[in-house]
Design a protein around this motif. Structure first.
Motif, mmCIF file in Angstrom:
data_model
loop_
_atom_site.group_PDB
_atom_site.id
_atom_site.type_symbol
_atom_site.label_atom_id
_atom_site.label_comp_id
_atom_site.label_asym_id
_atom_site.label_seq_id
_atom_site.Cartn_x
_atom_site.Cartn_y
_atom_site.Cartn_z
ATOM 1 N N UNK A 9 20.294 -31.406 -18.556
ATOM 2 C CA UNK A 9 20.391 -32.671 -20.159
ATOM 3 C C UNK A 9 19.302 -32.004 -20.697
ATOM 4 N N UNK A 10 18.474 -31.653 -20.187
ATOM 5 C CA UNK A 10 17.199 -31.877 -21.320
ATOM 6 C C UNK A 10 15.439 -31.505 -20.648
ATOM 7 N N UNK A 11 14.230 -31.744 -21.768
ATOM 8 C CA UNK A 11 13.556 -31.696 -21.113
ATOM 9 C C UNK A 11 12.676 -33.249 -20.931
ATOM 10 N N UNK A 12 12.415 -33.402 -19.811
ATOM 11 C CA UNK A 12 11.439 -35.151 -20.587
ATOM 12 C C UNK A 12 10.160 -34.444 -19.465
ATOM 13 N N UNK A 13 9.223 -35.818 -20.571
ATOM 14 C CA UNK A 13 7.628 -35.370 -20.212
ATOM 15 C C UNK A 13 7.024 -36.326 -20.333
ATOM 16 N N UNK A 14 6.320 -36.777 -19.131
ATOM 17 C CA UNK A 14 5.630 -37.701 -17.661
ATOM 18 C C UNK A 14 3.883 -37.661 -18.172
ATOM 19 N N UNK A 15 4.205 -38.817 -19.158
ATOM 20 C CA UNK A 15 2.773 -38.617 -19.910
ATOM 21 C C UNK A 15 1.657 -38.765 -18.664
ATOM 22 N N UNK A 16 0.372 -38.860 -19.285
ATOM 23 C CA UNK A 16 -0.781 -38.890 -17.254
ATOM 24 C C UNK A 16 -0.735 -40.590 -17.789
ATOM 25 N N UNK A 17 -0.472 -41.617 -18.783
ATOM 26 C CA UNK A 17 -0.404 -43.034 -19.325
ATOM 27 C C UNK A 17 0.816 -42.823 -17.433
ATOM 28 N N UNK A 18 2.589 -42.442 -17.980
ATOM 29 C CA UNK A 18 3.067 -42.644 -16.983
ATOM 30 C C UNK A 18 2.663 -43.019 -15.860
ATOM 31 N N UNK A 19 2.010 -41.868 -15.182
ATOM 32 C CA UNK A 19 1.548 -41.420 -13.703
ATOM 33 C C UNK A 19 0.753 -42.955 -13.597
ATOM 34 N N UNK A 20 -0.401 -43.385 -14.384
ATOM 35 C CA UNK A 20 -1.406 -44.070 -14.360
ATOM 36 C C UNK A 20 -0.709 -45.334 -13.958
ATOM 37 N N UNK A 21 0.539 -45.841 -15.148
ATOM 38 C CA UNK A 21 1.081 -46.968 -15.314
ATOM 39 C C UNK A 21 1.325 -47.278 -13.662
ATOM 40 N N UNK A 22 2.309 -46.161 -12.966
ATOM 41 C CA UNK A 22 3.168 -46.518 -11.853
ATOM 42 C C UNK A 22 2.055 -46.894 -10.599
#
Length: 180
Positions: free
Chosen positions: A87-100
């Motif tokens: 369906x498209x492209x998703x950008x997972x930011x560093x902040x996303x990984x840090x928050x997880x």
């Protein structure tokens, strides 16, 4: 896919650099144009000369196309990790990984005043946790659980591999004394 893009870009760049140097040398008279003419004539005189030209220039064209349409920009890789789906492209930011990672750490009551940082590499994520522990915590048992939990949670939520989870215990957390 990124490895293929990087490799093709290196090969293409090397080829272009070589051609540019040879042309500069020919223009400035360092190398005779007769050498290039002799090379072209010798390839033309071969039985499969046209096949050789077709293969070489087709490869150059394909490398050019791969380089032009490379999907991950340098800016995307600095901000995070680009994932492509139908369906498209998703950008997972560093902040996303840090928050997880931080949400996993917060599940453990023995860890206090925790902070996270994430480094994105070609091999996967490197997660760094900086924390304090409450008194009487068995640090080795706790940190092994936290490391495993962070790896599993990030992989489950994002399908991204975690290369390592490094935990730096900065000290022992002492509850603030309430003034009466």
């Amino acid at each position: 896919m990124k490895l293929v893009n990087d490799f093709s870009l290196i090969i293409y760049s090397f080829f272009e650099l070589s051609i540019s140097i040879i042309l500069i040398m020919m223009i400035n008279g360092v190398v005779s144009t007769d050498i290039a003419r002799e090379l072209i004539n010798s390839i033309n005189s071969l039985e499969n000369g046209s096949i050789i030209y077709t293969v070489v220039f087709t490869l150059i064209a394909l490398l050019s196309i791969v380089s032009i349409f490379s999907t991950e920009s340098e800016e995307d890789s600095k901000r995070g990790m680009a994932m492509e789906y139908e369906a498209g492209k998703v950008l997972l930011t560093k902040e996303t990984f840090e928050n997880i990672a931080l949400s996993v750490v917060k599940k453990y009551g023995a860890l206090k005043a925790s902070k996270t940082s994430v480094k994105i590499t070609q091999e996967g994520l490197i997660v760094n946790i900086y924390t304090l522990v409450i008194p009487d915590t068995v640090v080795s048992d706790l940190t092994i659980k936290v490391q495993k939990d962070i790896k599993e949670t990030i992989a489950k939520l994002t399908t991204v591999k975690v290369q390592s989870v490094n935990i730096k215990v900065k000290g022992v957390y002492n509850e603030p004394v309430k003034a009466e």
